[in-house]
Design a protein around this motif. Structure first.
Motif, PDB file in Angstrom:
ATOM      1  N   ARG A 145      22.266 -33.497 -23.163  1.00  0.00           N
ATOM      2  CA  ARG A 145      21.381 -33.092 -24.263  1.00  0.00           C
ATOM      3  C   ARG A 145      20.086 -32.489 -23.713  1.00  0.00           C
ATOM      4  NH1 ARG A 145      20.002 -35.660 -29.602  1.00  0.00           N
ATOM      5  NH2 ARG A 145      22.169 -36.356 -29.476  1.00  0.00           N
ATOM      6  N   ASN A 146      19.650 -31.362 -24.279  1.00  0.00           N
ATOM      7  CA  ASN A 146      18.413 -30.676 -23.888  1.00  0.00           C
ATOM      8  C   ASN A 146      18.443 -30.103 -22.476  1.00  0.00           C
ATOM      9  OD1 ASN A 146      16.852 -30.875 -26.298  1.00  0.00           O
ATOM     10  ND2 ASN A 146      16.525 -33.052 -25.864  1.00  0.00           N
ATOM     11  N   HIS A 147      19.634 -29.911 -21.940  1.00  0.00           N
ATOM     12  CA  HIS A 147      19.775 -29.354 -20.592  1.00  0.00           C
ATOM     13  C   HIS A 147      20.909 -28.332 -20.567  1.00  0.00           C
ATOM     14  CE1 HIS A 147      17.454 -32.955 -19.615  1.00  0.00           C
ATOM     15  NE2 HIS A 147      17.188 -32.421 -18.438  1.00  0.00           N
ATOM     16  N   GLY A 148      20.839 -27.433 -19.589  1.00  0.00           N
ATOM     17  CA  GLY A 148      21.907 -26.466 -19.388  1.00  0.00           C
ATOM     18  C   GLY A 148      22.195 -25.661 -20.642  1.00  0.00           C
ATOM     19  N   ARG A 149      23.468 -25.571 -20.981  1.00  0.00           N
ATOM     20  CA  ARG A 149      23.887 -24.787 -22.146  1.00  0.00           C
ATOM     21  C   ARG A 149      24.191 -25.655 -23.366  1.00  0.00           C
ATOM     22  NH1 ARG A 149      25.160 -22.326 -17.532  1.00  0.00           N
ATOM     23  NH2 ARG A 149      24.955 -20.053 -17.373  1.00  0.00           N
ATOM     24  N   THR A 150      23.880 -26.932 -23.267  1.00  0.00           N
ATOM     25  CA  THR A 150      23.999 -27.800 -24.440  1.00  0.00           C
ATOM     26  C   THR A 150      22.788 -27.561 -25.342  1.00  0.00           C
ATOM     27  OG1 THR A 150      25.353 -29.489 -23.369  1.00  0.00           O
ATOM     28  CG2 THR A 150      23.991 -30.216 -25.213  1.00  0.00           C
ATOM     29  N   GLU A 151      22.991 -27.699 -26.645  1.00  0.00           N
ATOM     30  CA  GLU A 151      21.921 -27.381 -27.590  1.00  0.00           C
ATOM     31  C   GLU A 151      20.710 -28.284 -27.423  1.00  0.00           C
ATOM     32  OE1 GLU A 151      22.808 -28.909 -31.817  1.00  0.00           O
ATOM     33  OE2 GLU A 151      24.791 -28.843 -30.868  1.00  0.00           O
ATOM     34  N   HIS A 152      19.579 -27.811 -27.901  1.00  0.00           N
ATOM     35  CA  HIS A 152      18.326 -28.547 -27.822  1.00  0.00           C
ATOM     36  C   HIS A 152      18.136 -29.409 -29.064  1.00  0.00           C
ATOM     37  CE1 HIS A 152      16.293 -25.633 -24.744  1.00  0.00           C
ATOM     38  NE2 HIS A 152      17.402 -26.191 -24.295  1.00  0.00           N
ATOM     39  N   SER A 153      17.384 -30.502 -28.871  1.00  0.00           N
ATOM     40  CA  SER A 153      17.078 -31.410 -29.978  1.00  0.00           C
ATOM     41  C   SER A 153      15.740 -32.080 -29.698  1.00  0.00           C
ATOM     42  CB  SER A 153      18.172 -32.474 -30.108  1.00  0.00           C
ATOM     43  OG  SER A 153      17.775 -33.498 -30.997  1.00  0.00           O
ATOM     44  N   ALA A 170      13.563 -17.427 -19.691  1.00  0.00           N
ATOM     45  CA  ALA A 170      13.470 -18.615 -20.545  1.00  0.00           C
ATOM     46  C   ALA A 170      13.981 -19.819 -19.751  1.00  0.00           C
ATOM     47  CB  ALA A 170      14.286 -18.433 -21.822  1.00  0.00           C
ATOM     48  N   TRP A 171      13.731 -21.003 -20.304  1.00  0.00           N
ATOM     49  CA  TRP A 171      14.168 -22.242 -19.658  1.00  0.00           C
ATOM     50  C   TRP A 171      15.454 -22.761 -20.296  1.00  0.00           C
ATOM     51  CZ3 TRP A 171      11.963 -23.000 -15.274  1.00  0.00           C
ATOM     52  CH2 TRP A 171      10.620 -22.714 -15.070  1.00  0.00           C
ATOM     53  N   ARG A 172      16.369 -23.223 -19.472  1.00  0.00           N
ATOM     54  CA  ARG A 172      17.541 -23.922 -19.988  1.00  0.00           C
ATOM     55  C   ARG A 172      17.122 -25.288 -20.536  1.00  0.00           C
ATOM     56  NH1 ARG A 172      21.664 -20.429 -20.705  1.00  0.00           N
ATOM     57  NH2 ARG A 172      22.237 -19.292 -18.819  1.00  0.00           N
ATOM     58  N   ALA A 173      16.262 -25.996 -19.804  1.00  0.00           N
ATOM     59  CA  ALA A 173      15.823 -27.320 -20.230  1.00  0.00           C
ATOM     60  C   ALA A 173      14.825 -27.211 -21.378  1.00  0.00           C
ATOM     61  CB  ALA A 173      15.186 -28.065 -19.056  1.00  0.00           C
ATOM     62  N   ASN A 174      14.883 -28.153 -22.282  1.00  0.00           N
ATOM     63  CA  ASN A 174      13.961 -28.204 -23.411  1.00  0.00           C
ATOM     64  C   ASN A 174      12.693 -28.938 -22.950  1.00  0.00           C
ATOM     65  OD1 ASN A 174      12.591 -28.607 -25.809  1.00  0.00           O
ATOM     66  ND2 ASN A 174      14.367 -29.353 -26.942  1.00  0.00           N
ATOM     67  N   LEU A 175      11.744 -28.182 -22.393  1.00  0.00           N
ATOM     68  CA  LEU A 175      10.551 -28.787 -21.805  1.00  0.00           C
ATOM     69  C   LEU A 175       9.736 -29.569 -22.833  1.00  0.00           C
ATOM     70  CD1 LEU A 175       9.264 -25.988 -19.390  1.00  0.00           C
ATOM     71  CD2 LEU A 175      10.817 -27.882 -18.923  1.00  0.00           C
ATOM     72  N   GLN A 176       9.677 -29.064 -24.055  1.00  0.00           N
ATOM     73  CA  GLN A 176       8.901 -29.759 -25.079  1.00  0.00           C
ATOM     74  C   GLN A 176       9.498 -31.131 -25.370  1.00  0.00           C
ATOM     75  OE1 GLN A 176       8.157 -27.530 -28.668  1.00  0.00           O
ATOM     76  NE2 GLN A 176       7.415 -29.302 -29.793  1.00  0.00           N
ATOM     77  N   ALA A 177      10.815 -31.196 -25.505  1.00  0.00           N
ATOM     78  CA  ALA A 177      11.465 -32.479 -25.784  1.00  0.00           C
ATOM     79  C   ALA A 177      11.312 -33.440 -24.605  1.00  0.00           C
ATOM     80  CB  ALA A 177      12.940 -32.265 -26.109  1.00  0.00           C
TER      81      ALA A 177
END
Length: 261
Positions: free
Chosen positions: A46-54, A169-176
């Motif tokens: 979750r929130n990494h790579g090509r998996t969706e962000h949450s 862009a970032w793969r990782a969801n930095l905000q999350a």
């Protein structure tokens, strides 16, 4: 949440889960080795790579993601291996769903809380000006003020990719990650125990698993054995891949030999 994944090889299912700021790509080399005897599933957390962000991000959610993945892919008695954050998520999944896996492998992480220690990394990644960024080398130079270790920067910048409009862009969801970092450094929910074969692999130069952690590991994972690769740090699998591979395969062989007797 549906985890993005790729598969390699055929045989018994072997699921590999990366750590914080990692991706499934980090495990491709070893994944190919393990795929000689197993069907390897390299998953993006979750929130990494090509998996969706949450915006929601904690170990219970990641354990639920693993359960959903195992059930949706109809994996029978898979081996589950996780590094760091992935190891903690794997531990929680195993404690809550012991019937859904056969063996657990945890790489350089213990079932305990850790003091927050990612502030500089998060600040450094956020400081990179993606709008004006022209190259990875430029990103590396900007990150150097926050993360002096070249190998760590190389690992972190694997999250950087070009979009269709040629901007970065970032793969990782930095905000999350930033908003939930306390949840990611806290302990998992320790309830009951996981009685099946378990392997902990620690780096001798890492401080993530200490001698005093053995009692807690044995309390919740009573069948656990702990192996140390003395020359490796936290990224054990990348720093000593041959020894890492041998330790994992010897463990799985011994488990198989014991079950046959």
């Amino acid at each position: 949440m549906n985890l993005h994944f790729r598969t390699l090889g055929e045989g018994r299912p072997f699921v590999i889960l990366h750590g914080l700021f990692g991706t499934s790509d980090n495990w491709q080399t070893l994944g190919r080795r393990f795929s000689e005897t197993h069907k390897v599933y390299l998953a993006d957390m979750r929130n990494h790579g090509r998996t969706e962000h949450s915006a929601a991000f904690d170990y219970q959610l990641m354990a639920d993601d693993i359960k959903e993945f195992v059930e949706s892919e109809n994996l029978q008695d898979p081996i589950i291996m996780g590094h760091s954050m992935g190891g903690k998520a794997a531990m929680q999944f195993a404690l809550q769903n012991p019937e859904l896996l056969s063996e657990l492998i945890v790489v350089d992480i213990a079932p305990k809380s850790y003091p927050p220690h990612h502030d500089e990394i998060i600040a450094g990644l956020k400081a990179i000006d993606l709008a004006s960024l022209k190259s990875r080398n430029e990103a590396d130079e900007q990150l150097k003020a926050y993360v002096p270790e070249a190998d760590t920067r190389l690992f972190l910048l694997k999250n950087l990719y070009r979009k269709e409009d040629n901007t970065f862009a970032w793969r990782a969801n930095l905000q999350a990650v930033e908003e939930n970092i306390d949840k990611l450094t806290n302990n998992i929910q320790l309830a009951s125990s996981f009685p099946k074969p378990t392997l902990f692999i620690r780096g001798g130069r890492s401080r993530y698993i200490k001698p005093e952690d053995t009692a807690t590991i044995k309390e919740y994972f009573p069948a656990a054995r702990i192996e140390t690769i003395e020359e490796a740090g936290h990224w054990v699998h990348a720093e000593a891949p041959e020894k890492f591979y041998d330790i994992v395969m010897n463990f799985l062989k011994q488990v198989l030999d014991t079950s046959i007797r």
